[in-house]
Design a protein around this motif. Structure first.
Motif, PDB file in Angstrom:
ATOM      1  N   ASN A 155     -19.447  -7.383  -3.146  1.00 37.23           N
ATOM      2  CA  ASN A 155     -18.887  -6.522  -4.186  1.00 37.23           C
ATOM      3  C   ASN A 155     -17.844  -7.355  -4.923  1.00 37.23           C
ATOM      4  OD1 ASN A 155     -19.983  -3.646  -3.454  1.00 37.23           O
ATOM      5  ND2 ASN A 155     -19.242  -4.517  -1.518  1.00 37.23           N
ATOM      6  N   GLN A 275      -7.939  -6.205  -9.479  1.00 34.80           N
ATOM      7  CA  GLN A 275      -7.668  -5.579  -8.186  1.00 34.80           C
ATOM      8  C   GLN A 275      -6.666  -6.396  -7.383  1.00 34.80           C
ATOM      9  OE1 GLN A 275     -11.882  -5.929  -8.384  1.00 34.80           O
ATOM     10  NE2 GLN A 275     -12.130  -4.106  -7.109  1.00 34.80           N
ATOM     11  N   GLY A 304      -2.997   0.294  -8.305  1.00 33.53           N
ATOM     12  CA  GLY A 304      -3.888  -0.180  -7.252  1.00 33.53           C
ATOM     13  C   GLY A 304      -3.963  -1.679  -7.100  1.00 33.53           C
ATOM     14  N   LYS A 393     -11.710  -7.485   0.280  1.00 31.95           N
ATOM     15  CA  LYS A 393     -11.998  -6.342  -0.592  1.00 31.95           C
ATOM     16  C   LYS A 393     -13.464  -6.329  -1.021  1.00 31.95           C
ATOM     17  CE  LYS A 393      -9.661  -3.622  -4.124  1.00 31.95           C
ATOM     18  NZ  LYS A 393      -9.341  -2.514  -3.184  1.00 31.95           N
ATOM     19  N   LYS A 396     -14.875  -4.659   1.947  1.00 28.52           N
ATOM     20  CA  LYS A 396     -14.490  -3.245   1.995  1.00 28.52           C
ATOM     21  C   LYS A 396     -13.807  -2.903   0.673  1.00 28.52           C
ATOM     22  CE  LYS A 396     -11.771   0.171   4.555  1.00 28.52           C
ATOM     23  NZ  LYS A 396     -10.789   0.412   5.654  1.00 28.52           N
ATOM     24  N   PRO A 397     -14.551  -2.398  -0.321  1.00 29.65           N
ATOM     25  CA  PRO A 397     -13.970  -2.148  -1.642  1.00 29.65           C
ATOM     26  C   PRO A 397     -12.785  -1.191  -1.641  1.00 29.65           C
ATOM     27  CG  PRO A 397     -16.364  -2.163  -1.783  1.00 29.65           C
ATOM     28  CD  PRO A 397     -16.020  -2.211  -0.321  1.00 29.65           C
ATOM     29  N   SER A 398     -12.689  -0.302  -0.656  1.00 28.66           N
ATOM     30  CA  SER A 398     -11.579   0.656  -0.619  1.00 28.66           C
ATOM     31  C   SER A 398     -10.309   0.068  -0.020  1.00 28.66           C
ATOM     32  CB  SER A 398     -11.989   1.898   0.187  1.00 28.66           C
ATOM     33  OG  SER A 398     -12.248   1.551   1.549  1.00 28.66           O
ATOM     34  N   LEU A 399     -10.319  -1.214   0.316  1.00 29.82           N
ATOM     35  CA  LEU A 399      -9.164  -1.842   0.955  1.00 29.82           C
ATOM     36  C   LEU A 399      -7.917  -1.656   0.095  1.00 29.82           C
ATOM     37  CD1 LEU A 399      -8.468  -3.911   3.390  1.00 29.82           C
ATOM     38  CD2 LEU A 399      -8.467  -5.619   1.565  1.00 29.82           C
ATOM     39  N   SER A 400      -6.848  -1.135   0.686  1.00 28.09           N
ATOM     40  CA  SER A 400      -5.582  -0.973  -0.018  1.00 28.09           C
ATOM     41  C   SER A 400      -4.672  -2.159   0.258  1.00 28.09           C
ATOM     42  CB  SER A 400      -4.888   0.316   0.425  1.00 28.09           C
ATOM     43  OG  SER A 400      -4.478   0.211   1.784  1.00 28.09           O
ATOM     44  N   GLU A 403      -3.286  -1.804   3.805  1.00 30.17           N
ATOM     45  CA  GLU A 403      -4.249  -2.141   4.855  1.00 30.17           C
ATOM     46  C   GLU A 403      -4.536  -3.631   4.867  1.00 30.17           C
ATOM     47  OE1 GLU A 403      -8.692  -0.814   6.485  1.00 30.17           O
ATOM     48  OE2 GLU A 403      -8.122  -0.391   4.409  1.00 30.17           O
ATOM     49  N   GLU A 474      -1.527   6.012   6.459  1.00 30.66           N
ATOM     50  CA  GLU A 474      -2.970   6.045   6.209  1.00 30.66           C
ATOM     51  C   GLU A 474      -3.679   6.134   7.556  1.00 30.66           C
ATOM     52  OE1 GLU A 474      -4.479   2.906   3.730  1.00 30.66           O
ATOM     53  OE2 GLU A 474      -2.651   2.816   2.526  1.00 30.66           O
ATOM     54  N   SER A 476      -7.197   6.712   9.866  1.00 26.15           N
ATOM     55  CA  SER A 476      -8.645   6.558   9.835  1.00 26.15           C
ATOM     56  C   SER A 476      -9.215   7.073  11.156  1.00 26.15           C
ATOM     57  CB  SER A 476      -9.036   5.090   9.638  1.00 26.15           C
ATOM     58  OG  SER A 476     -10.437   4.930   9.658  1.00 26.15           O
TER      59      SER A 476
END
Length: 669
Positions: A155, A275, A304, A393, A396-400, A403, A474, A476
């Motif tokens: 991604n 990003q 973000g 990222k 894992k595209p949702s990586l903040s 995190e 956060e 999980s």
């Protein structure tokens, strides 16, 4: 545009002059009245003469923004910055006049803040033929093994490199670059047209610093050409904010906002918000003194963006640099080829992670068109981390940001105190990043996890004050309450959470008292929950610097009489190694220095210093002053009387005697 630099002169050692020591200089040393400082007593980190970044208070009419009067000078509006109610002003002023006007601006009731426009400066095995030159620094972070898990192509992630621009024609960047923008606004850019959509590096005599950083993040890889980038699939957004080796804070602020997808007046919107943003630049000014930069970081982070910055190359506390000391960024120090902290790398509690920056052997990457070369610095360390975050990222595209930093810290290899070269290993953060371990952690995540983050995560407070920090949680895999604890806070203080622990929601407000003892503290906020019989834990750090309140007493002040042997063509000195000590208490005291030479020298430069924080360094928290005439440091010959030296709080911008001697090429006193 004129620029004001703190010059560096390298001097040959000189022998002591032969003269008769029978001269006398006397006067009074006093403490400046509270709340008053003499603008000419500070020598800032490099800034643009006559330029100011000004933010007006809410509900101030727009007519207040053009023009401004300050200290008898008329400041013309240059342009609005992307930040709300924030503008860049300019006047034809000398350095001392700039600081005098600044003091007037800061005293106005309609202005929220004003500060100078500071100058910031530059800090699967592929088949690429020059990859062996990169093996030491990529091997150090276990990157080749990480590529077996993720190359960044799953991604593709957009990484902005805010730097000196790129060379689009470089073959190892072909197909890697998104349309960027040139925010460097000065006429010396090399392209002659100021801001425009072309971020090409056109600086005369450029070292291609931006291209070098860009290549580390994401040079085309496995293409039988040149070098390899950390992330093979990253899309690079080149944003030019410096030229050659420097740029201004005003340009950086707009570049940072634009890179994150925020609006900037007079500039087209960015269709490819980043990003991850890499900032391999900085300057020796504490972030507390540049609120406009901190605000831009906060706004970019809120969109973000994960912001990675170089710690700085001055072998000092990273909290005294910006953006390294700012809150909300990932601050990266540099290691050398032996895995130790590079001797130049900044250190301290603000360091989050370490990455290869090189020393005797540099980091190899792209430079000019079809060229490659090695550079060393924390500028090279930061893009290693930005590139690894791009790999993470991509996986894992949702990586903040929280995190990503938590995983890099958990999987880093700590440096020992000896490797860090400091009394505590924590001054090198969590240690050297491990790309493979970080990706493995993403590939096989635990059933339950907890990530904590603090905003702000860097604070500068005076004794007996307090601040509030937002602690975000956060979760999980579970939704239950989390018990919070805190350690490392100043002795005698009692931090509190609201709502109190255990916390059922996604955030709590931490009230953090500074206490009465100055110092630098690394606080750890830890969270713990019990889920299905398992203990789930998370941690975040907060750096708290409690700045001493200057003592209103001259007792203990040391007065130095540095002999100026020659001023032209090159300044030559005989530094004072036996300063006069003031033993009398009170707000002022007389001083008399006898036994001074009356021949064989130009005169003496006289300075006074009280080491309030007792660390044997001339730094923030101390009191300091030069003997000056009309705002300029004066050279005095015996026999003189009636001199007055005013002691004022040391700021990050103060030209102390210690800094002055270092600039002249003399060892630190």
């Amino acid at each position: 545009m004129r620029r004001y630099w703190l010059g560096l002169l390298l001097l040959a050692a000189c022998t002591s002059p032969q003269f008769s020591p029978n001269g006398v200089i006397s006067g009074t040393v006093r403490i400046a009245p509270q709340g008053q400082t003499h603008p000419a007593s500070v020598e800032p980190a490099p800034f643009v003469e006559g330029e100011f970044i000004v933010r007006f208070r809410p509900r101030v009419g727009l007519q207040s923004a053009e023009p401004l009067s300050a200290g008898g000078a008329v400041l013309e509006l240059v342009r609005p910055l992307g930040l709300e109610r924030t503008f860049l002003y300019r006047a034809r002023l000398a350095p001392g006049e700039t600081l005098a006007a600044l003091q007037t601006l800061q005293a106005r009731g309609d202005i929220e803040y004003a500060h100078p426009n500071y100058i910031l400066s530059t800090q699967a095995t592929p088949n690429d033929p020059l990859y062996p030159s990169q093996s030491w620094h990529y091997g150090a972070i276990n990157l080749p093994a990480a590529w077996d898990i993720e190359t960044g192509a799953s991604n593709p992630v957009t990484v902005a490199v805010i730097d000196g621009g790129v060379v689009r024609g470089h073959p190892d960047l072909a197909g890697r670059l998104l349309p960027g923008y040139d925010f460097y606004s000065n006429a010396d850019s090399g392209d002659g047209d100021g801001r425009d959509p072309d971020p090409e590096d056109t600086a005369p005599g450029s070292t291609f610093h931006g291209n070098h950083v860009t290549g580390i993040v994401g040079a085309a890889t496995n293409n039988n050409r040149g070098v390899a980038g950390v992330s093979w699939g990253a899309r690079i957004l080149p944003v030019r904010a410096i030229s050659g080796s420097s740029g201004t804070l005003a340009d950086l602020i707009d570049a940072l906002r634009w890179a994150a997808g925020l609006e900037v007046s007079g500039v087209p919107s960015n269709p490819n918000p980043a990003q991850i943003i890499n900032l391999s630049l900085g300057g020796p000014v504490a972030c507390a003194n540049v609120p406009a930069l901190q605000q831009a970081i906060d706004e970019a982070k809120a969109r973000g963006a994960i912001i990675v910055v170089a710690a700085g190359n001055a072998n000092t506390d990273a909290s005294t640099f910006s953006p390294a000391g700012c809150s909300g960024v990932i601050t990266v120090g540099a290691t050398n080829e032996q895995g130790n902290r590079a001797s130049y790398s900044n250190h301290g509690p603000r360091i989050d992670l370490m990455a290869p920056g090189g020393e005797n052997q540099g980091v190899y990457s792209t430079t000019g068109n079809e060229q490659y070369g090695a550079m060393a610095g924390t500028s090279m360390a930061a893009p290693h981390v930005a590139g690894v975050l791009a790999l993470m990222k991509s996986r894992k595209p949702s990586l903040s940001a929280a995190e990503g930093l938590a995983i890099l810290r958990e999987t880093a290899r700590p440096l020992s105190p000896a490797q860090c070269g400091r009394p505590s290993a924590s001054e090198c953060g969590a240690g050297l990043i491990d790309a493979r371990a970080a990706l493995e952690r993403l590939s096989t995540p635990p059933a339950y996890s907890l990530v904590l983050s603090a905003s702000p995560n860097a604070l500068f407070l005076r004794p007996n004050t307090s601040a509030q920090v937002t602690i975000a949680l956060e979760r999980s895999g579970f939704s239950g309450p989390v018990s919070l604890s805190i350690s490392g806070h100043p002795s005698g203080t009692t931090p509190s959470f609201n709502p109190p622990s255990p916390v059922a929601g996604n955030q709590t407000i931490l009230t953090l008292p500074a206490g009465s003892t100055p110092g630098s503290y690394t606080l750890a906020v830890r969270g713990r929950a019990s889920v299905s019989g398992q203990s789930v834990e998370g941690e975040t750090r907060i750096v708290l610097v409690v700045q001493p309140t200057p003592s209103p007493d001259v007792q203990g002040t040391r007065i130095y009489f540095d002999a100026v042997l020659r001023e032209q063509p090159t300044l030559s000195l005989q530094p004072d190694t036996n300063p006069l000590l003031i033993t009398q208490s009170g707000l002022q005291a007389p001083f008399v220095r006898t036994g001074l030479a009356t021949t064989g020298l130009v005169g003496y430069r006289i300075s006074a210093w009280k080491d309030v924080n007792n660390n044997n360094r001339q730094d923030e928290g101390d009191l300091f002053g030069w003997y000056r005439v009309n705002g300029a440091i004066a050279t005095v010959m015996p026999d003189r009387s009636g001199l007055e030296i005013t002691l004022e709080p040391v700021l990050s911008t103060t030209l102390t005697r210690e800094k002055w001697l270092q600039q002249m090429g003399y060892p630190s006193p």
